[in-house]
Motif scaffolding. Sequence first.
Motif, mmCIF file in Angstrom:
data_model
loop_
_atom_site.group_PDB
_atom_site.id
_atom_site.type_symbol
_atom_site.label_atom_id
_atom_site.label_comp_id
_atom_site.label_asym_id
_atom_site.label_seq_id
_atom_site.Cartn_x
_atom_site.Cartn_y
_atom_site.Cartn_z
ATOM 1 N N LYS A 288 0.809 -1.248 0.115
ATOM 2 C CA LYS A 288 -0.016 0.136 -0.065
ATOM 3 C C LYS A 288 0.835 1.259 -0.006
ATOM 4 O O LYS A 288 0.320 2.294 0.092
ATOM 5 N N ILE A 289 2.122 1.226 -0.144
ATOM 6 C CA ILE A 289 2.977 2.275 0.003
ATOM 7 C C ILE A 289 2.897 3.414 -1.243
ATOM 8 O O ILE A 289 2.801 4.555 -0.971
ATOM 9 N N LYS A 290 2.579 2.765 -2.716
ATOM 10 C CA LYS A 290 2.404 3.476 -3.456
ATOM 11 C C LYS A 290 1.036 4.283 -3.351
ATOM 12 O O LYS A 290 0.934 5.629 -3.773
ATOM 13 N N ILE A 291 -0.007 3.908 -2.763
ATOM 14 C CA ILE A 291 -0.955 4.586 -2.565
ATOM 15 C C ILE A 291 -0.844 5.592 -1.490
ATOM 16 O O ILE A 291 -1.414 6.840 -1.603
ATOM 17 N N LEU A 292 -0.217 5.123 -0.394
ATOM 18 C CA LEU A 292 0.101 6.315 0.569
ATOM 19 C C LEU A 292 0.901 7.558 -0.122
ATOM 20 O O LEU A 292 0.296 8.541 0.087
ATOM 21 N N ILE A 293 1.937 7.203 -0.791
ATOM 22 C CA ILE A 293 2.415 8.283 -1.268
ATOM 23 C C ILE A 293 1.959 9.190 -2.493
ATOM 24 O O ILE A 293 2.132 10.563 -2.309
ATOM 25 N N ASN A 294 0.911 8.509 -3.129
ATOM 26 C CA ASN A 294 0.401 9.292 -3.948
ATOM 27 C C ASN A 294 -0.976 9.886 -3.147
ATOM 28 O O ASN A 294 -1.058 11.475 -3.803
ATOM 29 N N ASP A 295 -1.458 9.602 -2.229
ATOM 30 C CA ASP A 295 -2.508 10.426 -1.491
ATOM 31 C C ASP A 295 -1.874 11.478 -0.790
ATOM 32 O O ASP A 295 -2.187 12.964 -0.934
ATOM 33 N N TYR A 296 -0.462 11.575 -0.310
ATOM 34 C CA TYR A 296 0.202 12.501 0.242
ATOM 35 C C TYR A 296 0.589 13.604 -0.736
ATOM 36 O O TYR A 296 0.428 14.780 -0.571
ATOM 37 N N PHE A 297 0.891 13.368 -1.962
ATOM 38 C CA PHE A 297 1.433 14.281 -3.051
ATOM 39 C C PHE A 297 0.062 14.720 -3.554
ATOM 40 O O PHE A 297 0.154 15.803 -4.049
ATOM 41 N N ASN A 298 -0.974 14.202 -3.609
ATOM 42 C CA ASN A 298 -2.108 14.770 -3.945
ATOM 43 C C ASN A 298 -2.643 15.945 -3.258
ATOM 44 O O ASN A 298 -2.928 16.951 -3.453
ATOM 45 N N ILE A 299 -2.456 15.839 -1.766
ATOM 46 C CA ILE A 299 -2.927 16.865 -0.767
ATOM 47 C C ILE A 299 -1.934 17.679 -0.881
ATOM 48 O O ILE A 299 -2.193 19.001 -0.725
ATOM 49 N N SER A 300 -0.675 17.290 -1.251
ATOM 50 C CA SER A 300 0.356 18.459 -1.138
ATOM 51 C C SER A 300 0.597 19.599 -2.223
ATOM 52 O O SER A 300 0.916 20.503 -1.965
ATOM 53 N N LYS A 301 -0.130 19.015 -3.202
ATOM 54 C CA LYS A 301 -0.074 19.887 -4.330
ATOM 55 C C LYS A 301 -0.701 21.317 -4.084
ATOM 56 O O LYS A 301 -0.284 22.364 -4.825
ATOM 57 N N SER A 302 -1.631 21.144 -3.203
ATOM 58 C CA SER A 302 -2.532 22.508 -2.911
ATOM 59 C C SER A 302 -1.819 23.256 -1.922
ATOM 60 O O SER A 302 -2.400 24.411 -1.608
ATOM 61 N N LEU A 303 -0.749 22.642 -1.217
ATOM 62 C CA LEU A 303 -0.088 23.346 -0.050
ATOM 63 C C LEU A 303 1.276 23.643 -0.469
ATOM 64 O O LEU A 303 1.626 24.803 0.349
ATOM 65 N N ILE A 304 2.063 23.381 -1.278
ATOM 66 C CA ILE A 304 3.464 23.682 -1.768
ATOM 67 C C ILE A 304 3.630 24.026 -3.089
ATOM 68 O O ILE A 304 2.902 23.239 -3.820
ATOM 69 N N THR A 305 4.825 24.346 -3.316
ATOM 70 C CA THR A 305 5.119 24.509 -4.842
ATOM 71 C C THR A 305 5.519 23.145 -5.446
ATOM 72 O O THR A 305 5.794 22.215 -4.721
ATOM 73 N N LYS A 306 5.446 23.262 -7.042
ATOM 74 C CA LYS A 306 5.910 21.954 -7.658
ATOM 75 C C LYS A 306 7.343 21.817 -7.198
ATOM 76 O O LYS A 306 7.822 20.622 -7.044
ATOM 77 N N LYS A 307 8.098 22.712 -7.079
ATOM 78 C CA LYS A 307 9.601 22.528 -6.548
ATOM 79 C C LYS A 307 9.819 21.971 -5.414
ATOM 80 O O LYS A 307 10.574 20.762 -5.158
ATOM 81 N N GLU A 308 8.978 22.254 -4.182
ATOM 82 C CA GLU A 308 9.000 21.674 -2.929
ATOM 83 C C GLU A 308 8.556 20.363 -3.115
ATOM 84 O O GLU A 308 9.231 19.285 -2.482
ATOM 85 N N LEU A 309 7.445 19.940 -3.929
ATOM 86 C CA LEU A 309 6.895 18.856 -3.979
ATOM 87 C C LEU A 309 7.874 17.650 -4.639
ATOM 88 O O LEU A 309 7.876 16.638 -4.281
ATOM 89 N N GLY A 310 8.499 18.117 -5.677
ATOM 90 C CA GLY A 310 9.699 17.418 -6.140
ATOM 91 C C GLY A 310 10.939 16.970 -5.143
ATOM 92 O O GLY A 310 11.146 15.909 -5.210
#
Length: 97
Positions: free
Chosen positions: A59-81
């Motif tokens: 379930k790790i890929k699902i977990l990571i995907n969920d956090y990145f989807n949420i993070s997109k609205s909170l931080i910049t693309k560079k920070e997400l990268g």
Amino acid sequence: KNYFNKLTLNYSEFLKKTDVETLIDPLIKFERKFKNWDIMNKSIILCIFSELEITKKEKIKILINDYFNISKSLITKKELGMINAITDKYINEKKNI
């Protein structure tokens, strides 16, 4: 509710037992060390790392995907990268994940 309780307890335990700077700084390939990060970036990476401790391998890929989807609205693309790269390195270096 039960999973949220487990998650918050695990987060608290993770912070108690982990020197986060010692954990994260070796994963960073640039000058801005963890202690100088923005609070939002710190929060996201710590949540990811602590939840990885209780997440089943399949379930790790699902977990990571969920956090990145949420993070997109909170931080910049560079920070997400940056968080993505550090998370990938952490997962690849950690033997029990």
